[in-house]
Scaffold this motif. Structure first.
Motif, PDB file in Angstrom:
ATOM      1  N   SER A   1       6.904-106.125  22.096  1.00 13.83           N
ATOM      2  CA  SER A   1       7.427-105.064  21.236  1.00 13.83           C
ATOM      3  C   SER A   1       6.638-105.006  19.932  1.00 13.83           C
ATOM      4  O   SER A   1       5.962-105.962  19.538  1.00 13.83           O
ATOM      5  CB  SER A   1       8.908-105.312  20.948  1.00 13.83           C
ATOM      6  OG  SER A   1       9.076-106.570  20.318  1.00 13.83           O
ATOM      7  N   GLY A   2       6.711-103.865  19.275  1.00 12.25           N
ATOM      8  CA  GLY A   2       6.028-103.697  18.002  1.00 12.25           C
ATOM      9  C   GLY A   2       4.575-103.303  18.132  1.00 12.25           C
ATOM     10  O   GLY A   2       3.834-103.360  17.143  1.00 12.25           O
ATOM     11  N   SER A   3       4.122-102.920  19.302  1.00 10.79           N
ATOM     12  CA  SER A   3       2.730-102.542  19.513  1.00 10.79           C
ATOM     13  C   SER A   3       2.651-101.051  19.794  1.00 10.79           C
ATOM     14  O   SER A   3       3.614-100.416  20.253  1.00 10.79           O
ATOM     15  CB  SER A   3       2.144-103.330  20.685  1.00 10.79           C
ATOM     16  OG  SER A   3       0.877-102.820  21.049  1.00 10.79           O
ATOM     17  N   ARG A   4       1.474-100.453  19.541  1.00  9.11           N
ATOM     18  CA  ARG A   4       1.270 -99.056  19.892  1.00  9.11           C
ATOM     19  C   ARG A   4       1.181 -98.875  21.403  1.00  9.11           C
ATOM     20  O   ARG A   4       1.335 -97.768  21.899  1.00  9.11           O
ATOM     21  CB  ARG A   4      -0.028 -98.539  19.233  1.00  9.11           C
ATOM     22  CG  ARG A   4       0.047 -98.426  17.713  1.00  9.11           C
ATOM     23  CD  ARG A   4      -1.132 -97.656  17.170  1.00  9.11           C
ATOM     24  NE  ARG A   4      -1.218 -96.336  17.784  1.00  9.11           N
ATOM     25  CZ  ARG A   4      -2.270 -95.525  17.639  1.00  9.11           C
ATOM     26  NH1 ARG A   4      -3.311 -95.933  16.930  1.00  9.11           N
ATOM     27  NH2 ARG A   4      -2.269 -94.339  18.217  1.00  9.11           N
ATOM     28  N   ILE A   5       0.955 -99.962  22.103  1.00  8.94           N
ATOM     29  CA  ILE A   5       0.895 -99.917  23.562  1.00  8.94           C
ATOM     30  C   ILE A   5       2.313 -99.909  24.094  1.00  8.94           C
ATOM     31  O   ILE A   5       3.129-100.779  23.763  1.00  8.94           O
ATOM     32  CB  ILE A   5       0.109-101.118  24.113  1.00  8.94           C
ATOM     33  CG1 ILE A   5      -1.325-101.099  23.580  1.00  8.94           C
ATOM     34  CG2 ILE A   5       0.105-101.120  25.638  1.00  8.94           C
ATOM     35  CD1 ILE A   5      -2.132-102.327  23.935  1.00  8.94           C
ATOM     36  N   THR A   6       2.618 -98.928  24.932  1.00 11.46           N
ATOM     37  CA  THR A   6       3.976 -98.799  25.472  1.00 11.46           C
ATOM     38  C   THR A   6       4.100 -99.324  26.895  1.00 11.46           C
ATOM     39  O   THR A   6       5.189 -99.704  27.315  1.00 11.46           O
ATOM     40  CB  THR A   6       4.407 -97.326  25.446  1.00 11.46           C
ATOM     41  OG1 THR A   6       3.476 -96.546  26.213  1.00 11.46           O
ATOM     42  CG2 THR A   6       4.440 -96.798  24.019  1.00 11.46           C
TER      43      THR A   6
ATOM     44  N   VAL B   1      -6.535 -99.904  35.704  1.00  8.10           N
ATOM     45  CA  VAL B   1      -5.602-100.306  34.658  1.00  8.10           C
ATOM     46  C   VAL B   1      -5.302 -99.070  33.827  1.00  8.10           C
ATOM     47  O   VAL B   1      -6.215 -98.428  33.304  1.00  8.10           O
ATOM     48  CB  VAL B   1      -6.178-101.421  33.773  1.00  8.10           C
ATOM     49  CG1 VAL B   1      -5.178-101.804  32.687  1.00  8.10           C
ATOM     50  CG2 VAL B   1      -6.534-102.643  34.609  1.00  8.10           C
ATOM     51  N   VAL B   2      -4.023 -98.711  33.741  1.00  5.78           N
ATOM     52  CA  VAL B   2      -3.587 -97.552  32.948  1.00  5.78           C
ATOM     53  C   VAL B   2      -2.787 -98.062  31.760  1.00  5.78           C
ATOM     54  O   VAL B   2      -1.770 -98.741  31.930  1.00  5.78           O
ATOM     55  CB  VAL B   2      -2.744 -96.581  33.798  1.00  5.78           C
ATOM     56  CG1 VAL B   2      -2.311 -95.384  32.954  1.00  5.78           C
ATOM     57  CG2 VAL B   2      -3.524 -96.119  35.013  1.00  5.78           C
ATOM     58  N   ILE B   3      -3.264 -97.721  30.533  1.00  2.40           N
ATOM     59  CA  ILE B   3      -2.628 -98.173  29.301  1.00  2.40           C
ATOM     60  C   ILE B   3      -1.946 -96.968  28.647  1.00  2.40           C
ATOM     61  O   ILE B   3      -2.595 -95.952  28.376  1.00  2.40           O
ATOM     62  CB  ILE B   3      -3.655 -98.790  28.345  1.00  2.40           C
ATOM     63  CG1 ILE B   3      -4.449 -99.910  29.047  1.00  2.40           C
ATOM     64  CG2 ILE B   3      -2.976 -99.330  27.097  1.00  2.40           C
ATOM     65  CD1 ILE B   3      -5.599-100.442  28.233  1.00  2.40           C
ATOM     66  N   GLY B   4      -0.640 -97.082  28.423  1.00  2.54           N
ATOM     67  CA  GLY B   4       0.105 -96.016  27.773  1.00  2.54           C
ATOM     68  C   GLY B   4       0.289 -96.291  26.288  1.00  2.54           C
ATOM     69  O   GLY B   4       0.411 -97.454  25.870  1.00  2.54           O
ATOM     70  N   PHE B   5       0.289 -95.221  25.476  1.00  2.00           N
ATOM     71  CA  PHE B   5       0.412 -95.348  24.025  1.00  2.00           C
ATOM     72  C   PHE B   5       1.612 -94.547  23.533  1.00  2.00           C
ATOM     73  O   PHE B   5       2.094 -93.629  24.203  1.00  2.00           O
ATOM     74  CB  PHE B   5      -0.861 -94.856  23.327  1.00  2.00           C
ATOM     75  CG  PHE B   5      -2.118 -95.523  23.828  1.00  2.00           C
ATOM     76  CD1 PHE B   5      -2.352 -96.859  23.578  1.00  2.00           C
ATOM     77  CD2 PHE B   5      -3.059 -94.806  24.560  1.00  2.00           C
ATOM     78  CE1 PHE B   5      -3.506 -97.472  24.040  1.00  2.00           C
ATOM     79  CE2 PHE B   5      -4.207 -95.408  25.019  1.00  2.00           C
ATOM     80  CZ  PHE B   5      -4.431 -96.743  24.765  1.00  2.00           C
ATOM     81  N   ASP B   6       2.061 -94.881  22.325  1.00  2.00           N
ATOM     82  CA  ASP B   6       3.150 -94.119  21.726  1.00  2.00           C
ATOM     83  C   ASP B   6       2.664 -92.795  21.153  1.00  2.00           C
ATOM     84  O   ASP B   6       3.445 -91.867  20.939  1.00  2.00           O
ATOM     85  CB  ASP B   6       3.848 -94.958  20.647  1.00  2.00           C
ATOM     86  CG  ASP B   6       2.890 -95.383  19.545  1.00  2.00           C
ATOM     87  OD1 ASP B   6       1.660 -95.194  19.707  1.00  2.00           O
ATOM     88  OD2 ASP B   6       3.366 -95.926  18.517  1.00  2.00           O
TER      89      ASP B   6
END
Length: 309
Positions: free
Chosen positions: A80-85, A102-107
Motif C-alpha cells: 500500500s502507499g504506492s502509485r502501483i495499483t 507483466v502488466v503494471i497498473g497505476f493510479d
C-alpha cells in the motif's frame, strides 16, 4: 474424497503449467516483486523485451520474448502507499515462441523507466505523465487464425530484437498490442482448458488405477485368508489324527497289559491246579501204600493167629 480429487486436479494443472518452462533455452522468470514504486523482474537469462503503455485504466505492459514464469503468481502482491495499483503476469505460447507478460497498473498516468541489468529488469515509476495513448477501452477482437497468431508473435520478437527498450506510443501500436493481448488471453484460456481436461483425465486414470489396486488388494487378502484357513484346517486335522493315534496306542498298550496280566493269572492258576493235583496224587499214593501195608500187617497177624491154633 472431493477434497482429494480437487487437490489432485490442482496438482496436475500446476504440472502442466510448469512443463512449459522445461526448455533450458527459455528465459525462466523466477521472481516478480514490488518495492515502493519499483518493480523487479528476475529471470535466468538476459531479457529481450518490448514495452508499451495502455490507458483506461492506465497501465504499462512488458513483453519478454522466449520466456515463461516459474513459481510466480498471476497476481503479484503490491504494498500500500504506492502509485502501483496492481501487477499481473501471464505466459503465452511455448518454447521459443513463449512470451512472458507483466502488466503494471497505476493510479494515474505514469512514465516508467525500464532498465536491464544482467538477468534483471527494473521498472521505476516516474513522476511525469505517460506518452499520449488513446483513452478508450478496447473490446476483445475476434479469435485470430493460427497464421495471424504466429505473425503477431513474430512481430513481437522482431520488435524485441530491434528495440528492446523502446516505448511504443502510437495508437496503432496500442491497438496491435491490445489485439495481441486478447489473442494471448484466448490462447491462455485454451491452454488452461486443455490443462484442466488433461488433469481430469489424469485424475480419472488415477482413480481407475486406485480402484484396480484396491480390487487386487482385496483379491490378495481373500486368497491369503483362504490359504490361512486351509493351513489351519490341515493343522487341526493333523492334531486330531495325532490324538486318535495316541488314543489307539494307549488303548493297545492297555490291552496288551491286560492280556499279559491274564496270561500271568492263568499260568498261576494252572500252576496251583497242577500243584494241587500233584499233592492229591501223592496223598492218594501214600494212602494206598499205607492201606497195602495195613493189609499186609493184618494178613500177617491173621496168619500168626491161624498158626497159633
Amino acid at each position: 474424497m472431493r477434497n482429494g480429487a480437487l487437490g489432485a486436479l490442482a496438482f496436475w494443472v500446476l504440472v502442466g503449467a510448469s512443463a512449459r518452462a522445461a526448455d533450458p533455452g527459455v528465459n525462466t522468470i523466477q521472481k516478480v516483486s514490488v518495492k515502493g514504486g519499483t518493480v523487479e523482474i528476475i529471470g535466468t537469462r538476459k531479457p529481450s523485451f518490448t514495452t508499451f503503455p495502455m490507458s483506461d485504466p492506465p497501465r504499462f505492459v512488458i513483453d519478454i520474448s522466449e520466456a515463461v514464469f516459474a513459481g510466480v503468481p498471476e497476481d503479484v502482491s503490491v504494498p500500500s502507499g504506492s502509485r502501483i495499483t496492481a501487477v499481473k503476469t501471464a505466459t503465452y505460447g511455448n518454447d521459443a515462441s513463449a512470451i512472458a507478460r507483466v502488466v503494471i497498473g497505476f493510479d494515474r498516468e505514469a512514465e516508467p523507466d525500464v532498465q536491464a541489468t544482467g538477468n534483471t529488469l527494473v521498472v521505476k515509476v516516474g513522476s511525469g505523465s505517460a506518452p499520449a495513448v488513446a483513452a478508450r477501452s478496447m473490446p476483445p477482437p475476434p479469435a485470430p487464425s493460427p497464421a495471424q497468431d504466429r505473425a503477431a508473435i513474430d512481430q513481437t520478437r522482431a520488435l524485441a530484437a530491434a528495440a528492446p527498450t523502446t516505448v511504443a506510443t502510437k495508437s496503432t501500436s496500442d491497438a496491435a498490442a491490445a489485439a495481441a493481448l486478447a489473442r494471448a488471453e484466448a490462447a491462455k484460456q485454451e491452454a488452461d482448458r486443455k490443462a484442466v481436461e488433461e488433469a481430469r483425465a489424469a485424475l480419472a486414470e488415477q482413480q481407475k488405477q486406485a480402484e484396480l489396486a484396491r480390487q487386487r488388494e482385496a483379491i490378495a487378502t481373500a486368497e491369503a485368508e483362504r490359504k490361512a484357513r486351509v493351513v489351519a484346517e490341515q493343522e487341526r486335522a493333523a492334531q486330531e489324527r495325532a490324538a486318535r493315534e495316541r488314543q489307539l496306542a494307549e488303548a493297545q498298550a492297555r490291552a496288551d497289559s491286560e492280556r499279559k496280566a491274564q496270561e500271568v493269572a492263568a499260568a498261576r492258576v494252572a500252576a496251583e491246579q497242577k500243584k494241587a493235583a500233584d499233592d492229591t496224587a501223592r496223598a492218594a499214593a501214600a494212602q494206598a501204600e499205607a492201606d497195602r501195608k495195613a493189609q499186609q500187617e493184618a494178613a500177617a497177624r491173621a496168619a500168626r493167629v491161624e498158626a497159633d491154633r
